[in-house]
Design a protein around this motif. Structure first.
Motif, PDB file in Angstrom:
ATOM      1  N   VAL A  22       0.919  -1.340  -0.005  1.00 42.57           N
ATOM      2  CA  VAL A  22       0.077  -0.003   0.041  1.00 42.57           C
ATOM      3  C   VAL A  22       0.826   1.356  -0.007  1.00 42.57           C
ATOM      4  CG1 VAL A  22      -1.627   1.278   1.147  1.00 42.57           C
ATOM      5  CG2 VAL A  22      -1.919  -1.243   1.064  1.00 42.57           C
ATOM      6  N   GLN A  23       0.671   2.076  -1.099  1.00 43.41           N
ATOM      7  CA  GLN A  23       1.416   3.271  -1.156  1.00 43.41           C
ATOM      8  C   GLN A  23       0.853   4.449  -0.544  1.00 43.41           C
ATOM      9  OE1 GLN A  23       4.405   3.085  -2.976  1.00 43.41           O
ATOM     10  NE2 GLN A  23       3.677   0.961  -3.341  1.00 43.41           N
ATOM     11  N   PRO A  24       1.905   5.193   0.008  1.00 41.79           N
ATOM     12  CA  PRO A  24       1.542   6.406   0.970  1.00 41.79           C
ATOM     13  C   PRO A  24       0.511   7.168   0.373  1.00 41.79           C
ATOM     14  CG  PRO A  24       3.939   6.085   1.073  1.00 41.79           C
ATOM     15  CD  PRO A  24       3.286   5.301  -0.338  1.00 41.79           C
ATOM     16  N   ASP A  25       0.421   7.396  -0.872  1.00 43.75           N
ATOM     17  CA  ASP A  25      -0.515   8.173  -1.530  1.00 43.75           C
ATOM     18  C   ASP A  25      -1.844   7.366  -1.699  1.00 43.75           C
ATOM     19  OD1 ASP A  25       0.397   6.375  -3.454  1.00 43.75           O
ATOM     20  OD2 ASP A  25      -0.085   7.527  -5.248  1.00 43.75           O
ATOM     21  N   GLU A  26      -1.952   6.415  -1.356  1.00 41.40           N
ATOM     22  CA  GLU A  26      -3.286   5.702  -1.050  1.00 41.40           C
ATOM     23  C   GLU A  26      -3.932   5.720  -0.014  1.00 41.40           C
ATOM     24  OE1 GLU A  26      -2.959   1.504  -2.501  1.00 41.40           O
ATOM     25  OE2 GLU A  26      -1.303   1.876  -3.875  1.00 41.40           O
ATOM     26  N   ILE A  27      -3.310   6.080   0.945  1.00 43.07           N
ATOM     27  CA  ILE A  27      -3.936   5.970   2.255  1.00 43.07           C
ATOM     28  C   ILE A  27      -4.761   7.006   2.568  1.00 43.07           C
ATOM     29  CG2 ILE A  27      -3.407   6.110   4.782  1.00 43.07           C
ATOM     30  CD1 ILE A  27      -0.427   4.817   4.110  1.00 43.07           C
ATOM     31  N   MET A  28      -6.014   6.637   3.261  1.00 42.37           N
ATOM     32  CA  MET A  28      -6.930   7.581   3.456  1.00 42.37           C
ATOM     33  C   MET A  28      -6.742   8.415   4.492  1.00 42.37           C
ATOM     34  SD  MET A  28     -10.229   5.202   2.667  1.00 42.37           S
ATOM     35  CE  MET A  28     -11.490   6.510   2.058  1.00 42.37           C
ATOM     36  N   SER A  29      -7.319   9.576   4.704  1.00 38.83           N
ATOM     37  CA  SER A  29      -7.017  10.473   5.803  1.00 38.83           C
ATOM     38  C   SER A  29      -7.709  10.119   7.200  1.00 38.83           C
ATOM     39  CB  SER A  29      -7.349  12.003   5.414  1.00 38.83           C
ATOM     40  OG  SER A  29      -8.502  12.080   5.195  1.00 38.83           O
ATOM     41  N   ASP A  30      -8.772   9.480   6.980  1.00 45.79           N
ATOM     42  CA  ASP A  30      -9.814   9.172   7.843  1.00 45.79           C
ATOM     43  C   ASP A  30      -9.158   7.747   8.302  1.00 45.79           C
ATOM     44  OD1 ASP A  30     -11.563   8.337  10.033  1.00 45.79           O
ATOM     45  OD2 ASP A  30     -13.374   8.400   8.515  1.00 45.79           O
ATOM     46  N   PRO A  31      -8.690   7.524   9.756  1.00 49.15           N
ATOM     47  CA  PRO A  31      -8.048   6.439  10.197  1.00 49.15           C
ATOM     48  C   PRO A  31      -9.132   5.061  10.004  1.00 49.15           C
ATOM     49  CG  PRO A  31      -7.773   7.835  11.759  1.00 49.15           C
ATOM     50  CD  PRO A  31      -8.473   8.540  10.536  1.00 49.15           C
ATOM     51  N   VAL A  32     -10.595   5.525  10.457  1.00 49.30           N
ATOM     52  CA  VAL A  32     -11.461   4.520  10.509  1.00 49.30           C
ATOM     53  C   VAL A  32     -11.955   3.982   9.143  1.00 49.30           C
ATOM     54  CG1 VAL A  32     -13.911   4.047  11.010  1.00 49.30           C
ATOM     55  CG2 VAL A  32     -12.465   5.387  12.538  1.00 49.30           C
ATOM     56  N   LYS A  33     -11.808   4.971   8.142  1.00 53.21           N
ATOM     57  CA  LYS A  33     -12.288   4.350   6.707  1.00 53.21           C
ATOM     58  C   LYS A  33     -10.934   3.605   6.230  1.00 53.21           C
ATOM     59  CE  LYS A  33     -15.355   7.874   5.465  1.00 53.21           C
ATOM     60  NZ  LYS A  33     -15.729   9.089   4.543  1.00 53.21           N
ATOM     61  N   GLU A  34      -9.775   4.130   6.435  1.00 45.77           N
ATOM     62  CA  GLU A  34      -8.446   3.283   6.098  1.00 45.77           C
ATOM     63  C   GLU A  34      -8.504   1.945   6.548  1.00 45.77           C
ATOM     64  OE1 GLU A  34      -5.097   2.144   4.211  1.00 45.77           O
ATOM     65  OE2 GLU A  34      -6.462   4.167   3.783  1.00 45.77           O
ATOM     66  N   SER A  35      -8.823   1.962   7.845  1.00 42.75           N
ATOM     67  CA  SER A  35      -8.832   0.588   8.438  1.00 42.75           C
ATOM     68  C   SER A  35      -9.926  -0.494   7.746  1.00 42.75           C
ATOM     69  CB  SER A  35      -9.277   0.692  10.082  1.00 42.75           C
ATOM     70  OG  SER A  35      -9.522  -0.658  10.492  1.00 42.75           O
ATOM     71  N   ARG A  36     -10.999   0.221   7.216  1.00 39.74           N
ATOM     72  CA  ARG A  36     -12.046  -0.641   6.611  1.00 39.74           C
ATOM     73  C   ARG A  36     -11.614  -0.918   5.272  1.00 39.74           C
ATOM     74  NH1 ARG A  36     -16.780   2.460   5.509  1.00 39.74           N
ATOM     75  NH2 ARG A  36     -17.399   0.784   4.284  1.00 39.74           N
ATOM     76  N   ALA A  37     -10.897   0.150   4.564  1.00 44.42           N
ATOM     77  CA  ALA A  37     -10.266  -0.252   3.164  1.00 44.42           C
ATOM     78  C   ALA A  37      -9.215  -1.566   3.397  1.00 44.42           C
ATOM     79  CB  ALA A  37      -9.739   0.981   2.905  1.00 44.42           C
ATOM     80  N   ARG A  38      -8.454  -1.481   4.470  1.00 48.60           N
ATOM     81  CA  ARG A  38      -7.373  -2.524   4.558  1.00 48.60           C
ATOM     82  C   ARG A  38      -7.995  -3.844   4.797  1.00 48.60           C
ATOM     83  NH1 ARG A  38      -2.086  -0.359   5.150  1.00 48.60           N
ATOM     84  NH2 ARG A  38      -1.480  -2.553   5.111  1.00 48.60           N
ATOM     85  N   ASP A  39      -9.100  -3.954   5.800  1.00 44.29           N
ATOM     86  CA  ASP A  39      -9.562  -5.075   5.995  1.00 44.29           C
ATOM     87  C   ASP A  39     -10.291  -5.845   4.600  1.00 44.29           C
ATOM     88  OD1 ASP A  39      -9.055  -4.732   8.686  1.00 44.29           O
ATOM     89  OD2 ASP A  39     -10.934  -4.015   9.297  1.00 44.29           O
ATOM     90  N   LEU A  40     -10.937  -4.705   3.833  1.00 45.77           N
ATOM     91  CA  LEU A  40     -11.523  -5.398   2.719  1.00 45.77           C
ATOM     92  C   LEU A  40     -10.502  -5.721   1.726  1.00 45.77           C
ATOM     93  CD1 LEU A  40     -14.459  -2.647   2.051  1.00 45.77           C
ATOM     94  CD2 LEU A  40     -14.789  -5.017   2.390  1.00 45.77           C
ATOM     95  N   SER A  41      -9.361  -4.930   1.805  1.00 43.08           N
ATOM     96  CA  SER A  41      -8.355  -5.449   0.592  1.00 43.08           C
ATOM     97  C   SER A  41      -7.601  -6.806   0.849  1.00 43.08           C
ATOM     98  CB  SER A  41      -7.480  -4.355   0.382  1.00 43.08           C
ATOM     99  OG  SER A  41      -6.877  -3.695   1.513  1.00 43.08           O
ATOM    100  N   ARG A  42      -7.844  -7.044   2.192  1.00 41.48           N
ATOM    101  CA  ARG A  42      -7.343  -8.223   2.515  1.00 41.48           C
ATOM    102  C   ARG A  42      -8.023  -9.461   2.348  1.00 41.48           C
ATOM    103  NH1 ARG A  42      -6.355  -5.774   7.589  1.00 41.48           N
ATOM    104  NH2 ARG A  42      -4.176  -4.930   7.577  1.00 41.48           N
ATOM    105  N   GLU A  43      -9.193  -9.106   2.014  1.00 39.48           N
ATOM    106  CA  GLU A  43     -10.359 -10.383   1.505  1.00 39.48           C
ATOM    107  C   GLU A  43     -10.389 -10.210   0.085  1.00 39.48           C
ATOM    108  OE1 GLU A  43     -14.294  -9.873   3.114  1.00 39.48           O
ATOM    109  OE2 GLU A  43     -13.478  -8.880   5.118  1.00 39.48           O
ATOM    110  N   LEU A  44      -9.678  -9.550  -0.658  1.00 40.31           N
ATOM    111  CA  LEU A  44      -9.765  -9.429  -1.992  1.00 40.31           C
ATOM    112  C   LEU A  44      -8.560 -10.031  -2.873  1.00 40.31           C
ATOM    113  CD1 LEU A  44     -11.448  -5.890  -2.547  1.00 40.31           C
ATOM    114  CD2 LEU A  44     -12.489  -8.184  -2.873  1.00 40.31           C
TER     115      LEU A  44
END
Length: 159
Positions: A22-44
């Motif tokens: 995950v590149q730094p420019d992909e990371i979302m500013s909201d930590p809660v949304k970023e955590s959701r995105a990371r959880d989802l991307s681990r399932e794909l």
């Protein structure tokens, strides 16, 4: 101490690809949304690597999928809506753990059925062997009994 440092170094090297996927420019500013995105991307599944999640892969397609997941989350989609969108677009294969549905029932049930069937076959084979007495030696013939009695009755000779 040296062994412990070697172990730590080896663990760091194993974690290195996942840390840079995950590149730094992909990371979302909201930590809660970023955590959701990371959880989802681990399932794909990465469609290029096929045995890695998009969270762990550096493939350009994996990056595109990570960005797409983040876009959908930023648009207000729930986790199931994001997954449904990606499955509709790329098919069930995009999920690392396919859903239990009619099409994937064989995938989910084949391993347990084979395991139970193998255990049952092994149990039946063991029962059959125990009943037949195949492991027992044949009884001694009268000649063998006489020879054994003669050998046992002889006293050791003293020299």
């Amino acid at each position: 101490m040296r062994r412990m440092m070697g172990t730590i170094l080896a663990l760091m090297l194993l974690a290195l690809p996942a840390a840079y996927a995950v590149q730094p420019d992909e990371i979302m500013s909201d930590p809660v949304k970023e955590s959701r995105a990371r959880d989802l991307s681990r399932e794909l599944r990465c469609m290029v690597c096929q045995n890695q999640s998009i969270d762990d892969s550096d493939a350009p397609l994996a990056r595109d999928l990570r960005l797409l997941v983040r876009e959908r989350i930023a648009a207000g989609d729930s986790n199931s809506q994001v997954l449904d969108f990606l499955v509709a677009r790329y098919g069930e294969f995009v999920l690392l753990r396919p859903r239990f549905e009619r099409q994937t029932m064989l995938l989910w049930l084949l391993a347990p059925v084979l395991l139970i069937g193998g255990g049952l076959a092994l149990w039946l084979q063991i029962r059959r062997r125990a009943r037949s007495g195949a492991d027992l030696p044949a009884p001694l013939t009268p000649e063998e009994k006489a020879r054994l009695a003669a050998l046992m009755s002889d006293e050791p000779k003293s020299s």
